[in-house]
Design an enzyme around this catalytic site. Structure first.
Site, PDB file in Angstrom:
ATOM      1  N   LYS A 124       0.861  -1.186   0.000  1.00  0.00           N
ATOM      2  CA  LYS A 124       0.000   0.000   0.000  1.00  0.00           C
ATOM      3  C   LYS A 124       0.891   1.226   0.000  1.00  0.00           C
ATOM      4  O   LYS A 124       2.026   1.172   0.482  1.00  0.00           O
ATOM      5  CB  LYS A 124      -0.883   0.024   1.249  1.00  0.00           C
ATOM      6  CG  LYS A 124      -2.166   0.784   1.072  1.00  0.00           C
ATOM      7  CD  LYS A 124      -3.218  -0.077   0.385  1.00  0.00           C
ATOM      8  CE  LYS A 124      -4.411   0.724  -0.056  1.00  0.00           C
ATOM      9  NZ  LYS A 124      -5.508  -0.167  -0.485  1.00  0.00           N
ATOM     10  N   ASP A 164      -6.796   4.123  -4.907  1.00  0.00           N
ATOM     11  CA  ASP A 164      -7.495   3.922  -3.629  1.00  0.00           C
ATOM     12  C   ASP A 164      -8.219   5.247  -3.357  1.00  0.00           C
ATOM     13  O   ASP A 164      -8.424   6.025  -4.301  1.00  0.00           O
ATOM     14  CB  ASP A 164      -6.494   3.562  -2.509  1.00  0.00           C
ATOM     15  CG  ASP A 164      -7.169   3.028  -1.260  1.00  0.00           C
ATOM     16  OD1 ASP A 164      -7.528   1.845  -1.226  1.00  0.00           O
ATOM     17  OD2 ASP A 164      -7.360   3.801  -0.292  1.00  0.00           O
TER      18      ASP A 164
HETATM   19  O1  2IT Z   1      -7.936  -1.678  -1.325  1.00  0.00           O
HETATM   20  C1  2IT Z   1      -7.773  -2.163  -2.453  1.00  0.00           C
HETATM   21  O2  2IT Z   1      -7.854  -3.375  -2.660  1.00  0.00           O
HETATM   22  C2  2IT Z   1      -7.472  -1.251  -3.555  1.00  0.00           C
HETATM   23  N1  2IT Z   1      -7.405  -0.049  -3.321  1.00  0.00           N
HETATM   24  C3  2IT Z   1      -7.192  -1.782  -4.932  1.00  0.00           C
HETATM   25  C4  2IT Z   1      -5.774  -2.198  -5.050  1.00  0.00           C
HETATM   26  C5  2IT Z   1      -5.363  -2.635  -6.436  1.00  0.00           C
HETATM   27  O3  2IT Z   1      -4.163  -2.930  -6.572  1.00  0.00           O
HETATM   28  O4  2IT Z   1      -6.175  -2.674  -7.357  1.00  0.00           O
END
Ligand code: 2IT
Length: 446
Positions: A124, A164
């Site tokens: 993240k 996100d």
């Molecule tokens: O919380 C999540 O799963 C997302 N923000 C998507 C992450 C992604 O790599 O598509």
């Protein structure tokens, strides 16, 4: 494993990182029983290794605003766990972003990605940059400055960021443009959530919300219920809320509430195409308020300062932010007769709220299962990029259906209690944990 002593150790090392500690505690409590049946996990110190991120990049992001003033923000990328594949997870731009928030999200992502059936590790990233009220030019300059620092640590087989909260197609575009310029690499697979003309996947914008509703359909059908005619309250009005509202409406439910930081819109007649499209306009305006919805559609009413959970509903879908539904909200929903709650946001409910729903015996499912369709479709975007092809919307949607069905089945397998109640929290945590733990064990002490 002794959950208490592991948590005490973590609290000592990371004092005050409340969201991170909350996310870890929930997982450890759910897996304790199963973990203790596996002395090989204990011996390899799997849990002690799994709760800490592999590495964290922290960097300064300096950019120039429209008035010509210099602004400095903090940027982060947390590469949490690579046991089952390259790091994968979104980037969040929000004024409250800090290491605790991103560590909780990276930790959750690791288990969520394991549930998708695809080979992706957990990560993240983000920044305390506040997109509210920023011009398009400011967003572009910030995204470029952010990527200037990040580009060297990501790659299509290394770490693949996506969107996100506060990061959508526009921001991914600006980041991708800068990545190419710096890296001189033209592999589209370095980011997901891209535009349709430059490597994006059909259905990715819809995938988190659509996947969530496919999961809810499985939950309801297992419980002998149907979504047709049910009233649904949704928090938020961004991309995820939009996808959930769209699919819920298509399946015959009535979406009677959406909300923002300013209050809730009560929408007793439900959604239609014009209203759903307007959610996207609201999001794109960067004002972060939902009130204009009720100015435009006079059958809807804006109630300032209230949450979506103040509206009596059958199904509640948190689609905004962590801990957005607390113990008091849970009591209000239960008193109003709500019989299903599915977290579409990450960790949308507090532990008190979850305990209340489970005590009441209503259907409850956690974000890492319910919202996994988003990252799963990112995984499908990576596959298409690696193959240099693009699939039809129907093909991606059918794969998403299959993935959500498998996640539901995994939750049922590991979460069904002796009394028949399905504890989806336990089910999702154990299923995700077993996969990551086994992979870590087989790869030795690294
Ligand atoms: O919380 C999540 O799963 C997302 N923000 C998507 C992450 C992604 O790599 O598509």
């Amino acid at each position: 494993m002794k959950v208490k002593s592991i948590m005490a150790d973590l609290e000592r090392k990371h004092p005050g990182e409340n969201e991170y500690l909350q996310a870890v505690q929930e997982v450890l409590e759910s897996i304790e029983e199963v973990y203790n049946l596996h002395p090989e996990f204990e011996k390899a110190k799997i849990v002690e290794r799994m709760v800490e991120p592999d590495r964290i990049f922290t960097f300064r992001v300096t950019w120039v605003d429209d008035r010509g003033e210099i602004q400095t923000n903090l940027g982060y990328r947390i590469q949490f766990n690579s046991a089952i594949g390259p790091y994968k997870g979104g980037i969040r731009f929000h004024k409250a972003v800090n290491p605790s928030m991103l560590k909780f999200l990276g930790f959750e992502q690791t288990f969520k990605n394991a549930l998708t059936t695809l080979p992706m590790g957990g990560a993240k990233g983000g920044s305390d940059f506040d997109p509210v009220g920023k011009s398009d030019g400011e967003i572009m300059r910030f995204c470029q400055a952010f990527m200037w620092e990040l580009w060297n640590n990501i790659g299509p087989d290394t770490d693949v960021p996506a969107g996100d909260v506060g990061v959508g197609g526009r921001e991914i575009g600006y980041m991708y443009g800068m990545y190419k310029k710096l890296a001189r690499e033209y592999n589209t697979g370095v980011l997901t959530g891209k535009g349709m003309t430059w490597g994006g996947s059909l259905i990715r914008p819809e995938a988190t919300g659509f996947g969530a509703l496919y999961f809810v359909e499985h939950m309801l059908s297992k419980a002998g219920k149907s979504i047709k005619g049910a009233t649904v309250a949704i928090s938020g009005f961004g991309n995820v809320a939009w996808g959930a509202a769209t699919k819920a409406t298509e399946l015959g439910a009535k979406v009677i509430a959406i909300s923002g930081p300013d209050g809730v819109v009560y929408n007793p007649e439900g959604m239609n195409k014009e209203k759903l499209d307007y959610m996207l306009t609201l999001r794109a305006s960067n004002r972060n308020i939902v009130a204009p919805f009720a100015e435009k559609f006079t059958d809807a009413t804006f109630i300032p300062g209230k949450k979506a959970w103040s509206i009596k509903c059958d199904i509640a879908l948190p689609c905004a932010f962590q801990n957005e539904l607390n113990g008091d909200d849970a009591a209000e929903l239960l008193a109003g007769g709500t019989w299903c709650v599915a977290e579409v946001s990450n960790m949308g409910c507090t532990p008190e709220a979850i305990a209340a729903f489970q005590r009441a015996g209503i259907l409850f499912a956690p974000g890492k299962a319910v919202n996994a369709g988003g990252v799963a479709t990112s995984g499908l975007e990576m596959t298409q990029n690696a193959m240099h092809i693009s699939w039809s919307a129907a093909e991606v949607d059918s794969k998403l259906h299959y993935i959500m069905e498998s996640i539901h089945a995994a939750c049922v397998k590991y979460g069904t209690q002796e009394d028949g109640y399905i504890n989806y929290v336990k089910g999702a945590n154990i299923a995700g944990f077993m996969k990551v733990a086994q992979a870590m064990l087989e790869q030795g002490i690294v």
